[in-house]
Enzyme design. Sequence first.
Site, PDB file in Angstrom:
ATOM      1  N   ASP A   1     -41.834 -46.005  13.610  1.00 35.74           N
ATOM      2  CA  ASP A   1     -42.660 -46.875  12.772  1.00 35.74           C
ATOM      3  C   ASP A   1     -41.794 -48.030  12.324  1.00 35.74           C
ATOM      4  O   ASP A   1     -40.572 -47.897  12.208  1.00 35.74           O
ATOM      5  CB  ASP A   1     -43.186 -46.129  11.533  1.00 35.74           C
ATOM      6  CG  ASP A   1     -42.136 -46.056  10.440  1.00 35.74           C
ATOM      7  OD1 ASP A   1     -42.147 -46.919   9.536  1.00 35.74           O
ATOM      8  OD2 ASP A   1     -41.269 -45.164  10.490  1.00 35.74           O
TER       9      ASP A   1
ATOM     10  N   PHE B   1     -38.006 -43.311   0.298  1.00 36.34           N
ATOM     11  CA  PHE B   1     -37.424 -44.618   0.607  1.00 36.34           C
ATOM     12  C   PHE B   1     -37.858 -45.667  -0.402  1.00 36.34           C
ATOM     13  O   PHE B   1     -37.065 -46.518  -0.810  1.00 36.34           O
ATOM     14  CB  PHE B   1     -37.810 -45.055   2.023  1.00 36.34           C
ATOM     15  CG  PHE B   1     -37.248 -46.398   2.397  1.00 36.34           C
ATOM     16  CD1 PHE B   1     -35.914 -46.528   2.759  1.00 36.34           C
ATOM     17  CD2 PHE B   1     -38.031 -47.538   2.359  1.00 36.34           C
ATOM     18  CE1 PHE B   1     -35.380 -47.772   3.082  1.00 36.34           C
ATOM     19  CE2 PHE B   1     -37.512 -48.786   2.682  1.00 36.34           C
ATOM     20  CZ  PHE B   1     -36.181 -48.893   3.044  1.00 36.34           C
TER      21      PHE B   1
ATOM     22  N   HIS C   1     -51.483 -60.091  18.171  1.00 39.45           N
ATOM     23  CA  HIS C   1     -50.624 -60.245  19.347  1.00 39.45           C
ATOM     24  C   HIS C   1     -49.405 -59.326  19.277  1.00 39.45           C
ATOM     25  O   HIS C   1     -49.084 -58.631  20.253  1.00 39.45           O
ATOM     26  CB  HIS C   1     -50.164 -61.698  19.505  1.00 39.45           C
ATOM     27  CG  HIS C   1     -49.075 -61.832  20.521  1.00 39.45           C
ATOM     28  ND1 HIS C   1     -49.321 -61.889  21.877  1.00 39.45           N
ATOM     29  CD2 HIS C   1     -47.714 -61.852  20.374  1.00 39.45           C
ATOM     30  CE1 HIS C   1     -48.172 -61.947  22.530  1.00 39.45           C
ATOM     31  NE2 HIS C   1     -47.186 -61.925  21.642  1.00 39.45           N
TER      32      HIS C   1
ATOM     33  N   CYS D   1     -49.816 -61.721  28.705  1.00 36.39           N
ATOM     34  CA  CYS D   1     -50.424 -60.865  27.685  1.00 36.39           C
ATOM     35  C   CYS D   1     -51.940 -61.034  27.717  1.00 36.39           C
ATOM     36  O   CYS D   1     -52.437 -62.156  27.808  1.00 36.39           O
ATOM     37  CB  CYS D   1     -49.876 -61.222  26.303  1.00 36.39           C
ATOM     38  SG  CYS D   1     -50.610 -60.267  24.956  1.00 36.39           S
TER      39      CYS D   1
ATOM     40  N   GLN E   1     -30.267 -36.626   6.982  1.00 34.67           N
ATOM     41  CA  GLN E   1     -29.515 -37.675   6.299  1.00 34.67           C
ATOM     42  C   GLN E   1     -28.022 -37.455   6.543  1.00 34.67           C
ATOM     43  O   GLN E   1     -27.644 -36.666   7.388  1.00 34.67           O
ATOM     44  CB  GLN E   1     -29.859 -37.685   4.806  1.00 34.67           C
ATOM     45  CG  GLN E   1     -31.290 -38.102   4.489  1.00 34.67           C
ATOM     46  CD  GLN E   1     -31.534 -39.599   4.663  1.00 34.67           C
ATOM     47  OE1 GLN E   1     -30.620 -40.377   4.977  1.00 34.67           O
ATOM     48  NE2 GLN E   1     -32.778 -40.022   4.470  1.00 34.67           N
TER      49      GLN E   1
ATOM     50  N   GLY F   1     -32.280 -42.814   6.923  1.00 37.80           N
ATOM     51  CA  GLY F   1     -31.068 -43.476   6.463  1.00 37.80           C
ATOM     52  C   GLY F   1     -30.450 -44.423   7.467  1.00 37.80           C
ATOM     53  O   GLY F   1     -29.278 -44.792   7.340  1.00 37.80           O
TER      54      GLY F   1
ATOM     55  N   ASP G   1     -45.202 -41.136   4.726  1.00 36.89           N
ATOM     56  CA  ASP G   1     -43.840 -40.917   4.254  1.00 36.89           C
ATOM     57  C   ASP G   1     -43.912 -40.386   2.825  1.00 36.89           C
ATOM     58  O   ASP G   1     -44.938 -40.466   2.158  1.00 36.89           O
ATOM     59  CB  ASP G   1     -42.986 -42.172   4.374  1.00 36.89           C
ATOM     60  CG  ASP G   1     -43.527 -43.354   3.610  1.00 36.89           C
ATOM     61  OD1 ASP G   1     -44.474 -43.183   2.840  1.00 36.89           O
ATOM     62  OD2 ASP G   1     -42.991 -44.458   3.778  1.00 36.89           O
TER      63      ASP G   1
END
Length: 367
Positions: free
Chosen positions: A262, A93, A331, A300, A185, A212, A89
């Site tokens: 992300d 931010f 996990h 799992c 944005q 945003g 990035d």
Amino acid sequence: MKFDLLRTDGGARRGQLHLAHGVVQTPVFMPVGTYGTVKAMSPTEIADIGFEMLLSNTFHLWLRPGLEVIEAHGGLHRFMGWDKPILTDSGGFQVFSLGKLRKITEEGVKFASPTNGDKLFLTPETSMQIQRTLNSDIVMIFDECTPYPATERQAADSMRMSLRWAARSKAAHAGNPNALYGIVQGGMYEALRDESARELIGMDFDGYAIGGLSVGEPKDDMTRILAHTAPQLPADKPRYLMGVGTPSDLVAAVAAGIDQFDCVLPTRNARHGILFTRRGEIRIRNARWKLDTAPIDEECDCYACRHFTRAYVHHLIRAGEILGARLTTLHNLHYYHRLMAEVRAAIDAQRFSEFVARFHATQALGW
């Protein structure tokens, strides 16, 4: 960069990203490695789970360890021991998050370093140069993250500043063979999102992010803006929803046509003892798990679930043991990776709507 859109199922999209350091199957979730590490995990463990791409943070790596250290290693991949794709990035931010410690001007952002108080200046050109040095596979333009709440005028001014910065980012990126994404944005205002998307598409970026969102707004507003904005983005370019989110957020966003995600949620929540499972969250610190000899999730197959009980993980987290944070992080990341693998398989099989119904029904069961 090359993006292949392989198939669709309703709004959901299945594709492949061909990047300098490898091929990435989409939709994809990227674990966050802010300082060049996914907290509590080694790069080998991340790769063994199956992740094909990480996100790292331009702003924080610029401040610490600094570019000269990373440059001495030949880039971020060698520095952190990860030979697969990395998205960075732009730092926009993080600067936004500094609040009163920063001053935004047309030229860029002046701020005091949160690490040592040094006066620093970050511009679109600086951000592009930092990311070039990092050699990230996907570079993000430098933008201003519109705060929430914002009036329509505030959101418009912020969005148009970001457009001017986008043009400067594109110019400064020239000569870098890696991909560059634009960031839409416009706050919670559809007309502003339309203007932002239209202007960015005209600049012809390699991919497009929706920024945003997940900045404090009600979930209904996020859903509304996402549903409005995503379909306007070019079908032949990847679409990235930044900083989102919960498992249900990911499933909903895939349905809206998003390809990349992300979020710090799986790793941050893990360190606080909040575990994601097919039947919803488990707050492993709670006393109800003290004597529970079942695995975190019987279905799992991660290392933590194959070898340890809820009672043991409860004990580790309550005792503040490092192994507790490692097992819970492993996990949660395994859960997120498996979720996205199931999403891709459902789109491949043209059964995504069935998957969504089953996902929500199972999540509602709880523990």
